[in-house]
Design a protein around this motif. Sequence first.
Motif, PDB file in Angstrom:
ATOM      1  N   VAL A   1     -28.945  83.646  51.079  1.00 54.83           N
ATOM      2  CA  VAL A   1     -28.568  85.955  50.374  1.00 54.83           C
ATOM      3  C   VAL A   1     -30.276  86.541  49.813  1.00 54.83           C
ATOM      4  N   ALA A   2     -29.723  86.953  50.823  1.00 49.58           N
ATOM      5  CA  ALA A   2     -30.953  87.973  49.405  1.00 49.58           C
ATOM      6  C   ALA A   2     -31.255  89.341  49.223  1.00 49.58           C
ATOM      7  N   ALA A   3     -31.802  90.030  48.275  1.00 52.45           N
ATOM      8  CA  ALA A   3     -31.680  91.375  48.161  1.00 52.45           C
ATOM      9  C   ALA A   3     -33.228  91.796  47.416  1.00 52.45           C
ATOM     10  N   ASP A   4     -33.871  92.747  47.276  1.00 45.06           N
ATOM     11  CA  ASP A   4     -34.290  93.291  46.867  1.00 45.06           C
ATOM     12  C   ASP A   4     -33.969  93.653  45.212  1.00 45.06           C
ATOM     13  N   THR A   5     -34.954  93.780  44.092  1.00 44.13           N
ATOM     14  CA  THR A   5     -34.381  94.776  42.342  1.00 44.13           C
ATOM     15  C   THR A   5     -33.919  95.867  42.304  1.00 44.13           C
ATOM     16  N   ARG A   6     -35.102  96.945  42.957  1.00 41.96           N
ATOM     17  CA  ARG A   6     -35.233  98.758  42.254  1.00 41.96           C
ATOM     18  C   ARG A   6     -33.727  99.056  42.835  1.00 41.96           C
ATOM     19  N   LEU A   7     -34.060  99.712  41.465  1.00 42.20           N
ATOM     20  CA  LEU A   7     -32.622 100.928  41.574  1.00 42.20           C
ATOM     21  C   LEU A   7     -33.074 101.842  41.334  1.00 42.20           C
ATOM     22  N   SER A   8     -32.330 103.031  42.908  1.00 39.77           N
ATOM     23  CA  SER A   8     -33.368 103.668  42.216  1.00 39.77           C
ATOM     24  C   SER A   8     -32.558 105.143  42.661  1.00 39.77           C
ATOM     25  N   GLN A   9     -32.801 106.634  42.241  1.00 41.65           N
ATOM     26  CA  GLN A   9     -32.111 107.872  42.565  1.00 41.65           C
ATOM     27  C   GLN A   9     -32.818 108.560  43.165  1.00 41.65           C
TER      28      GLN A   9
ATOM     29  N   SER B   1     -38.893  93.427  44.196  1.00 44.06           N
ATOM     30  CA  SER B   1     -38.960  92.150  44.117  1.00 44.06           C
ATOM     31  C   SER B   1     -37.982  91.827  44.588  1.00 44.06           C
ATOM     32  N   VAL B   2     -37.602  90.248  45.407  1.00 44.18           N
ATOM     33  CA  VAL B   2     -36.410  89.562  45.848  1.00 44.18           C
ATOM     34  C   VAL B   2     -36.002  88.562  45.720  1.00 44.18           C
ATOM     35  N   ASP B   3     -35.176  88.744  44.665  1.00 42.31           N
ATOM     36  CA  ASP B   3     -34.262  87.539  44.654  1.00 42.31           C
ATOM     37  C   ASP B   3     -33.477  86.810  45.871  1.00 42.31           C
ATOM     38  N   ILE B   4     -33.366  85.244  46.066  1.00 42.35           N
ATOM     39  CA  ILE B   4     -33.027  84.884  46.648  1.00 42.35           C
ATOM     40  C   ILE B   4     -32.525  83.342  46.747  1.00 42.35           C
ATOM     41  N   PHE B   5     -30.576  83.414  47.019  1.00 40.61           N
ATOM     42  CA  PHE B   5     -29.783  82.068  46.662  1.00 40.61           C
ATOM     43  C   PHE B   5     -30.032  81.789  47.579  1.00 40.61           C
ATOM     44  N   ILE B   6     -29.857  80.585  47.441  1.00 38.77           N
ATOM     45  CA  ILE B   6     -30.319  79.500  48.752  1.00 38.77           C
ATOM     46  C   ILE B   6     -28.871  78.479  48.723  1.00 38.77           C
ATOM     47  N   ILE B   7     -27.905  78.342  48.993  1.00 39.14           N
ATOM     48  CA  ILE B   7     -26.370  78.064  48.757  1.00 39.14           C
ATOM     49  C   ILE B   7     -26.695  76.454  49.511  1.00 39.14           C
ATOM     50  N   THR B   8     -26.941  74.763  49.059  1.00 44.59           N
ATOM     51  CA  THR B   8     -25.680  74.122  49.919  1.00 44.59           C
ATOM     52  C   THR B   8     -25.040  73.553  48.925  1.00 44.59           C
TER      53      THR B   8
ATOM     54  N   GLN C   1     -29.257  77.354  44.726  1.00 44.92           N
ATOM     55  CA  GLN C   1     -30.718  77.763  43.950  1.00 44.92           C
ATOM     56  C   GLN C   1     -30.797  78.886  44.049  1.00 44.92           C
ATOM     57  N   LEU C   2     -31.944  79.837  43.089  1.00 42.08           N
ATOM     58  CA  LEU C   2     -32.613  80.824  43.563  1.00 42.08           C
ATOM     59  C   LEU C   2     -33.822  80.895  42.939  1.00 42.08           C
TER      60      LEU C   2
END
Length: 286
Positions: A96-104, A265-272, A277-278
Amino acid sequence: TTGEASHTQQLSCPHTHIHPSNSQTIAIFSSLSLSFPPQQRKYFNHTTMTSHLLENSAQKEYNMTRKLGPFQRDFSPYDNNGGTTLAIPGDNWALVAADTRLSQGYSIHTRYSPKLYQLTEKCVIATAGCQTDTATLWKLLKARLTHYEHQHGKPMSTPAIAQMLSNILYSRRFFPYYTFNMLAGLNDEGVGEVYGYDAIGSYQLIHAGAMGSGQSLIQPLLDSQRSFKNQKYIPNKDISLDYARSLVRDGFQSAGERDIYTGDSVDIFIITKDGVQLETMQLKKD
């Protein structure tokens, strides 16, 4: 006279921030203020003059309303703070991944606002939409999971969390959380699963999904290269973790070029079975 002219000019001074267009009104107030004692003239000038001009302003607005017809002043408790999430399940892993920008609007409030939240050692939620509703939903989920673990002595399973999240969202269907969620994790057999949700709790298992402002840019890539939809020759659907990483990289780099709400940037969580793991991937900052 010159004194009266200067006094008249003083009455339209920046104290009121109103520029009256009626010169007769100014002249009348000027002559009246001169008949008061000096210590009261300032009060008379600023208070009475401002009150009179505000009444004129209200009358003008009323007349404008009658001329142009009714108009609406609205307020919305929701705001879309942008961002994009992505999730892909595998045989014994989930990514699962997501970018980190917070905009308005056209403003960037912060370049690091995580949209991923680890619920258990085998489950991560990805949320796009309104940041305040996201924080509230995560807090409620964590409280429910902690209560469950204290009662049963074990963490809640991923399918049970998926159903609980659906119940929470549906309970707010008349004033929904403005959030668009995906839940990724391993089930009791250790197989990767991803659940996709709408705002009021309807959900289903999906092969791969994207949510948020860049969904329309990334979902076609996943449909083609992960779900293999509308293809005559379908390769082996059991993709590797490295292949999933490459889809994340290509998808977010493409969305970051075209969507102003996706970036930084993009946070990527790998679940095993060994845990979560980040990993981090950098995107363009503009």
